[in-house]
Design an enzyme around this catalytic site. Structure first.
Site, PDB file in Angstrom:
ATOM      1  N   THR A   1      -9.458  43.319 -29.155  1.00 18.08           N
ATOM      2  CA  THR A   1      -9.773  44.248 -30.243  1.00 18.08           C
ATOM      3  C   THR A   1     -10.211  45.624 -29.762  1.00 18.08           C
ATOM      4  OG1 THR A   1     -10.361  42.443 -31.723  1.00 18.08           O
ATOM      5  CG2 THR A   1     -11.289  44.598 -32.240  1.00 18.08           C
TER       6      THR A   1
ATOM      7  N   ASN B   1     -13.611  43.588 -24.909  1.00 16.66           N
ATOM      8  CA  ASN B   1     -14.711  43.592 -25.868  1.00 16.66           C
ATOM      9  C   ASN B   1     -16.033  43.556 -25.108  1.00 16.66           C
ATOM     10  OD1 ASN B   1     -12.824  43.521 -27.961  1.00 16.66           O
ATOM     11  ND2 ASN B   1     -12.869  41.292 -28.090  1.00 16.66           N
TER      12      ASN B   1
ATOM     13  N   LYS C   1     -15.816  45.195 -38.198  1.00 16.91           N
ATOM     14  CA  LYS C   1     -16.394  45.054 -36.859  1.00 16.91           C
ATOM     15  C   LYS C   1     -16.890  46.414 -36.391  1.00 16.91           C
ATOM     16  CE  LYS C   1     -13.108  41.436 -35.402  1.00 16.91           C
ATOM     17  NZ  LYS C   1     -12.056  41.098 -34.400  1.00 16.91           N
ATOM     18  N   ASP C   2     -18.022  46.430 -35.683  1.00 15.04           N
ATOM     19  CA  ASP C   2     -18.529  47.715 -35.203  1.00 15.04           C
ATOM     20  C   ASP C   2     -17.526  48.398 -34.277  1.00 15.04           C
ATOM     21  OD1 ASP C   2     -19.256  46.872 -32.316  1.00 15.04           O
ATOM     22  OD2 ASP C   2     -20.472  45.489 -33.469  1.00 15.04           O
ATOM     23  N   ARG C   3     -16.910  47.633 -33.363  1.00 15.91           N
ATOM     24  CA  ARG C   3     -15.969  48.250 -32.423  1.00 15.91           C
ATOM     25  C   ARG C   3     -14.729  48.781 -33.131  1.00 15.91           C
ATOM     26  NH1 ARG C   3     -16.352  42.693 -31.426  1.00 15.91           N
ATOM     27  NH2 ARG C   3     -14.422  41.453 -31.566  1.00 15.91           N
TER      28      ARG C   3
END
Length: 556
Positions: A86, A107, A169-171
Site C-alpha cells: 500500500t 508499509n 488508511k493514514d498512509r
C-alpha cells in the site's frame, strides 16, 4: 523595375499567405481558462485490473463504466516496482518515482541504525487532532524523500491551489497529500476522520461540524447484502474455501455490530471490511469539496482532491479476489463512484474536472483457491525461515545471530558482528543467499553487494526489484517467493507484495473530455506515468523524483 517590384510583391504575398495558413493550422496554446478546475485522483486500494475486466459487464452506467467508456483506460498498466504494498503504491501515484528514490520501501521496514521496525508515516513530532495517538501511528510524510504533483501545484500557484486527501488508511491519505497538502484519515477507535498537527493545529469549522453529526454510527446493526441477483455470482469461488472469521463472518449478508452490544471501537474497526468505510470516505470527501470550496478558484488555479478507498484491500485480504464478497464489493464501489461523479457534476461540472483512477497494488488468489486450479500455492512462514537461516549461518561461520532483523522481503545482516569475527560481508551475504535459494517457496535472492555493483540486471523482474531497493533503508538481502506463494501464516485469506503480474497489473484510467481522448489503450504504462501526465496538463514541472512518461497517446 515596376515588373520586378510586382513580382516581388506577389512572392511576398504568397509567402505571407502560406505562413498565415501554417499558423492557422497550429492549435492555439492552452490558457489558464482551459485548465481543469479540479483534479480528482482516486486510488482503490488492492484492486487488480483483472477484476475490472472480469466484472465490467455488470457495472452501472455512471461509475467505472463511465471511466471505461468516456476516459482513456490502460489494460496493461503496472505498479512497476518489486514490492507491491500500500505505502509504496500510493507513493508512486503522485511522485512519479520508484522506491529507490522516494524512500518508502514498505508499509513497515527496519531502521538501518536502530534495527527496529518503523512505520512509513510515523512521526512522533505530531499527533492526531482530537484523537488518541500512539508512537507508530501515521501522522506525517517525513519519510517521503521527494515531493508530489500536489506540492508542485501549490508551489506554482503561490499556495492558492488546495490539495486535500482522504483515506481509510493514514498512509493512503498522507502519501497522496505530499509535503504541503492536507490529509484526513479514518480513526478505527472512533470512526471519525481526523488530520494531524503536522497539517494544522485544529480542524476547520466545516470538518468539526461534519464530524459532530457522527455519520459512522448509522451503520450499526446493518448488514451488507448482495447487490446483484444470485446468478451474477455463479463464477465466484465456493464460500467454503474461506475459513470462517470470528462470528462466522465469511459470507453475505455480513453484519456490523460489536461484542458489547454498543457502538464502540470494535464496531468502528469492523466497518473497514465492506462498503461502508468507502461510503464514509466519499461522504467526507464531499464535505471537503464544499468546506474548502474545491474547484471554485479563479481560472488557472486548479485544486486537487485525492481519495483512497481502502475497504477493497481489507475484503481481498480476508476472502480473496475470487470471492463473492470481493465481487460484490467492487460492484458497490462502482455505484458509489457513480453517485460521487453525479455530485461533482452538480457542484463543479464534470467538464471542469479531470479524474484519474488507479490502484496501489493488485492481489493474488487465496492459496486454497489457487490449489483448486492446480497451481503450486502456499503460505511461507517468514519467521521460521529466518530462524533456520540464522542457524545455517552459525553452522557455517561459527557465529550466532548474523541475521539481525527482517521485514520481508528485506533481511538485515549484522555486518558489525561479521567484521568483529573477521568475516567478509560478501561471503556472509552469498552463503545466506544460496541457503535461501535452496528453500521451498523461494525463487530468487539478491544481496547488497549485487545491488550496489549493478549486478541485478537483465530480466523484467530484476528491474522491478532494483527499483524497490533503496540503498539507505533496504535490507542486505531481498528475496522473492515463487509465483502464488507469499509470506504469511494462518489458514485463510491472501496477501500481496510480489513482482508478479497479479500484484502489479492495476487499472489506470483518465477521464476529462476537454483534455483526454477516450479509448481502450493496450500500450504498456506505469502508475508513475500519472504524475508527469498531470504535470503536462497542468503546465507544471514534474515532481523531483519523477521517472514516468507523459501518456501523450491519451491527450487531445
Amino acid at each position: 523595375m515596376t515588373k520586378a517590384l510586382s513580382l516581388r510583391a506577389i512572392v511576398l504575398a504568397a509567402a505571407s499567405l502560406a505562413l498565415s495558413s501554417c499558423y492557422a493550422a497550429t492549435p492555439a496554446p492552452s490558457t489558464a481558462s482551459t485548465l481543469p478546475k479540479l483534479v480528482v485522483v482516486l486510488v482503490v486500494d488492492g484492486l487488480p485490473n483483472e477484476q475490472v475486466q472480469r466484472y465490467r459487464d455488470q457495472f452501472g452506467q455512471g461509475g467505472l463504466r463511465r471511466m471505461l467508456d468516456q476516459g482513456a483506460s490502460f489494460s496493461n498498466a503496472h505498479q512497476a516496482h518489486g514490492v507491491t504494498v500500500t505505502a509504496i503504491g500510493h507513493s508512486a501515484v503522485l511522485t512519479g518515482a520508484y522506491p529507490y528514490v522516494h524512500g518508502i520501501i514498505g508499509n513497515n521496514w527496519i531502521d538501518p541504525i536502530t534495527k527496529k521496525s518503523v512505520y512509513c508515516t510515523e512521526d512522533t513530532n505530531y499527533t492526531y487532532i482530537g484523537e488518541e495517538t500512539k508512537p507508530a501511528d501515521g501522522t506525517s510524510p517525513a519519510k517521503l524523500k521527494v515531493n508530489t504533483l500536489g506540492d508542485e501545484l501549490r508551489y506554482a500557484t503561490g499556495s492558492k491551489s488546495k490539495v486535500i486527501t482522504v483515506s481509510g488508511k493514514d498512509r493512503g491519505a498522507i502519501l497522496l497529500a505530499g509535503k504541503t497538502g492536507t490529509a484526513y484519515m479514518y480513526m478505527e477507535k472512533t470512526g471519525n476522520f481526523a488530520s494531524s498537527t503536522y497539517y494544522m493545529k485544529q480542524h476547520p469549522e466545516w470538518a468539526t461540524k461534519y464530524l459532530a453529526t457522527k455519520p459512522q454510527d448509522r451503520y450499526y446493526g446493518k448488514s451488507w447484502s448482495a447487490l446483484l441477483p444470485e446468478a451474477a455470482y455463479a463464477g465466484d469461488a465456493p464460500e467454503e474455501l474461506n475459513a470462517p472469521k470470528a462470528g462466522g463472518h465469511n459470507r453475505l449478508p455480513y453484519s456490523y455490530y460489536s461484542e458489547s452490544g454498543e457502538i464502540d471501537a470494535g464496531y468502528y474497526a469492523s466497518l473497514r471490511v465492506g462498503p461502508y468505510l468507502d461510503q464514509l470516505t466519499l461522504d467526507f470527501a464531499r464535505a471537503a469539496v464544499e468546506g474548502e470550496n474545491l474547484g471554485r478558484n479563479p481560472a488557472g488555479v486548479p485544486d486537487l482532491l485525492g481519495v483512497s478507498l481502502s475497504a477493497h484491500d481489507y475484503v481481498n485480504h480476508a476472502f480473496g479476489p475470487e470471492s463473492k464478497l470481493s465481487h460484490d464489493h467492487l460492484q458497490r464501489v462502482d455505484r458509489m463512484l457513480a453517485e460521487f461523479f453525479t455530485y461533482l457534476d452538480k457542484r463543479v461540472g464534470m467538464d471542469n474536472v479531470l479524474v484519474v483512477l488507479t490502484a496501489d497494488h493488485g492481489f493474488p488468489n487465496t492459496p486454497e483457491f489457487s490449489q483448486t486450479q492446480h497451481f503450486d500455492a502456499q503460505r511461507l512462514d517468514g519467521d521460521k525461515l529466518m530462524a533456520a537461516l540464522d542457524k545455517h549461518l552459525e553452522a557455517k561461520f561459527g557465529v550466532a545471530k548474523l541475521v539481525q532483523a527482517w521485514s520481508l522481503p528485506n533481511i538485515h545482516l549484522d555486518y558489525a558482528l561479521a567484521d568483529q569475527n573477521k568475516l567478509k560481508r560478501e561471503d556472509v551475504e552469498n552463503v545466506a543467499a544460496q541457503y535461501l535459494l535452496a528453500q521451498n517457496g523461494i525463487v530468487d535472492a539478491f544481496t547488497r553487494t549485487q545491488f550496489e555493483s549493478g549486478a541485478v540486471q537483465g530480466t523484467h523482474i530484476n528491474t522491478l526489484m532494483r527499483r524497490a531497493w533503496n540503498r539507505q533503508s533496504s535490507g542486505d538481502l531481498m528475496v522473492i517467493t515463487k509465483p502464488y506463494w507469499y509470506f504469511g501464516t494462518g489458514t485463510s485469506g491472501t496477501s500481496h507484495g510480489s513482482p508478479y503480474a497479479y500484484d502489479t497489473n492495476v487499472p489506470l484510467m483518465i477521464m476529462g473530455k476537454r483534455w483526454i481522448k477516450p479509448g481502450a489503450y493496450g500500450q504498456y504504462a506505469e502508475v508513475v506515468d500519472i504524475a508527469p501526465t498531470l504535470a503536462n496538463l497542468l503546465h507544471l514541472r514534474p515532481p523531483a523524483g519523477s521517472e514516468g512518461r507523459v501518456l501523450t497517446e491519451t491527450l487531445r
